[in-house]
Design an enzyme around this catalytic site. Structure first.
Site, PDB file in Angstrom:
ATOM      1  N   CYS A  34      27.965  -0.125  44.403  1.00 27.79           N
ATOM      2  CA  CYS A  34      28.231  -1.275  43.551  1.00 27.79           C
ATOM      3  C   CYS A  34      29.742  -1.435  43.490  1.00 27.79           C
ATOM      4  O   CYS A  34      30.424  -1.189  44.477  1.00 27.79           O
ATOM      5  CB  CYS A  34      27.606  -1.091  42.167  1.00 27.79           C
ATOM      6  SG  CYS A  34      28.226   0.341  41.276  1.00 27.79           S
ATOM      7  N   CYS A  88      29.292  -6.692  29.733  1.00 31.66           N
ATOM      8  CA  CYS A  88      29.988  -7.911  30.165  1.00 31.66           C
ATOM      9  C   CYS A  88      30.644  -7.730  31.527  1.00 31.66           C
ATOM     10  O   CYS A  88      30.763  -8.680  32.299  1.00 31.66           O
ATOM     11  CB  CYS A  88      31.045  -8.322  29.143  1.00 31.66           C
ATOM     12  SG  CYS A  88      30.342  -8.880  27.583  1.00 31.66           S
TER      13      CYS A  88
END
Lengths: 379, 80
Positions: free
Chosen positions: A336, A193
């Site tokens: 990232c 998530c």
């Protein structure tokens, strides 16, 4: 002691008048013991309804603290709870909801060492955890201790629900999670998530359904979702129910194992030891000296649009289709948010495409914002 | 025959659509379907864990497909 007091008769009156429910089933709830694994998106609504319904004893295990980014969906908590352990914060709020329920918080991580002993004290386990190693651990511990498992999981706009390992009158048990998914996906295959996002109301729906199934199992009303998997799509409000085959997976569950290893995380740790890394300070000096190198940002579009440090944008899922965009003859730095995703994709590129010029930015853009440029909005 | 395939979770992202069409010769099996699906979407073949359902039940490799069959690709999901 499972008789209802006058206050309880008032509190549960809507159950008591409910056709096919009544006092007998309310007393079954009072006598029951339920363990919630994870007080997160699924755990919050499930716990609210289980406590409101008058389950006698509820355990909550979660080692994590409440974070600001949890509040969009973890409706038990509020802004003042940020930084507090989730199991303890949950107990604090739930105790006010229903003083007739005994709540045991466990502010610790569920592990192969503590799971069997903990599960022994409960009848039903609800799995609202957020990672594959814990999912397999909870399943195997339920199989080994003979506990029914109510499984819910969510990602983006979709949820899954099932009622697993239920003992029938002949002593046999229904299908478990390994009958559904015998093999764990490898670390880079399925996002979580944090990486892929989740609609806040989705765990509200799926977590409430988990409480629904727990109440059905305890009281015996209705038909619990045994040997079936329900998929809920919040975008279309369509559901798909598929049957789970019996793959006789119980025979292979003999003891609890190292679940990080089972889910390929230890391989990843081994590999990441050999992966080349670069610190944010080193990256800054590459940029300051106009060094000839390529910087690639593998985060999702919304993350890139919110804030970036000028890297070429190739979202992680696109990398396999755009291999030709990655330089092979000079240094390539990939980043990232915190270094996890870029590390995974570097390993994949090294393994499948033979790259040896890739460097993972340690700590990702978060480290950059912390140590180099505090004006960057990466919240 | 044209088989309609519903894609869930990460398979939806890989296929780029909620539903995809896989063209197969009459009499094809689930195993033939997988071969064709994976050639169309190579990244699906890399998933170690994928539940393929035909008409709401787990699909065995040797099962013969009919045009009206409902096929679904269900990957595991761990979020909570």
């Amino acid at each position: 002691m499972n008789k209802l007091t006058p206050e309880e008769l008032t509190r549960y009156s809507r159950h008591l008048v409910l056709k096919d429910f009544g006092k007998e089933n309310q007393e079954k709830l009072k006598k029951s013991r339920v363990l919630m694994v994870g007080a997160g998106g699924l755990g919050c609504p499930a716990l609210l309804y289980l406590v409101a319904a008058g389950i006698g004893k509820i355990g909550i295990i979660d080692f994590d603290d409440v974070q600001e980014s949890n509040l969009q969906r973890q409706v038990l908590f509020n802004t003042h709870d940020v930084g507090e352990n989730k199991a303890l914060a949950a107990k604090k709020h739930l105790a006010k909801l229903n003083p007739f329920v005994t709540i045991f918080p466990y502010a610790e991580k569920l592990t192969s060492k503590n799971a069997l002993k903990l599960f022994a004290d409960y009848e039903i386990v609800l799995d609202g955890s957020d990672n594959f190693p814990t999912r397999y651990l909870v399943n195997d511990a339920c199989v080994l201790t003979g506990k029914a498992l109510i499984y819910g999981s969510i990602l983006q706009y979709e949820g899954q629900l099932s009622v697993l390992n239920v003992r029938s009158t002949d002593g046999s048990h229904s299908q478990n999670y390994r009958d559904l998914f015998p093999e764990s996906p490898q670390p880079h295959e399925v996002p979580n998530c944090e990486q892929a996002g989740v609609l806040g109301v989705l765990p509200g729906t799926v977590g409430s359904l988990m409480a629904n199934e727990a109440i059905k199992l305890i009281t015996g009303i209705g038909d619990p979702l045994i040997n079936k998997l329900l998929i809920f799509d919040s975008l279309t409000l369509q559901t798909l129910t598929v049957s789970i085959p019996n793959r006789n997976s119980r025979a292979n569950i003999k003891e609890l194992i190292d679940y990080d290893d089972f889910c390929g995380l230890n391989d990843q740790k081994d590999k990441s030891l050999s992966m080349k890394e670069i610190t944010v300070q080193e990256l800054k000096s590459l940029l300051d000296t106009n060094a000839d190198f390529q910087l690639i940002d593998v985060r999702e579009v919304h993350e890139f649009e919110q804030a970036n440090i000028g890297g070429e944008h190739i979202p992680m899922a696109e990398v396999p289709h755009q291999i030709e965009r990655i330089e092979t003859t000079k240094q390539v730095v990939m980043h990232c948010r915190s270094g996890g995703r870029s590390g995974n994709i570097i390993q994949w590129l090294e393994k499948n495409h033979g790259f040896n010029n890739l460097y993972n930015l340690k700590g990702g853009i978060l480290a950059w914002a912390k140590e180099i440029d505090s004006s960057l909005d990466v919240s | 025959m044209k088989c309609m395939v519903k894609a869930f979770g990460i398979t939806r992202e890989i296929a780029g659509a909620k539903e995809v069409v896989v063209e197969l010769p009459e009499g094809s099996t689930v195993s033939d379907f997988k071969t064709e699906l994976f050639s169309q979407f190579p990244r699906l073949s890399a998933l170690t864990s994928l539940f393929i359902a035909v008409n709401q039940a787990y699909a065995e490799d040797h099962q013969v497909l009919k045009p009206e069959d409902e096929i679904a690709l269900i990957p595991p999901v761990a979020g909570g």
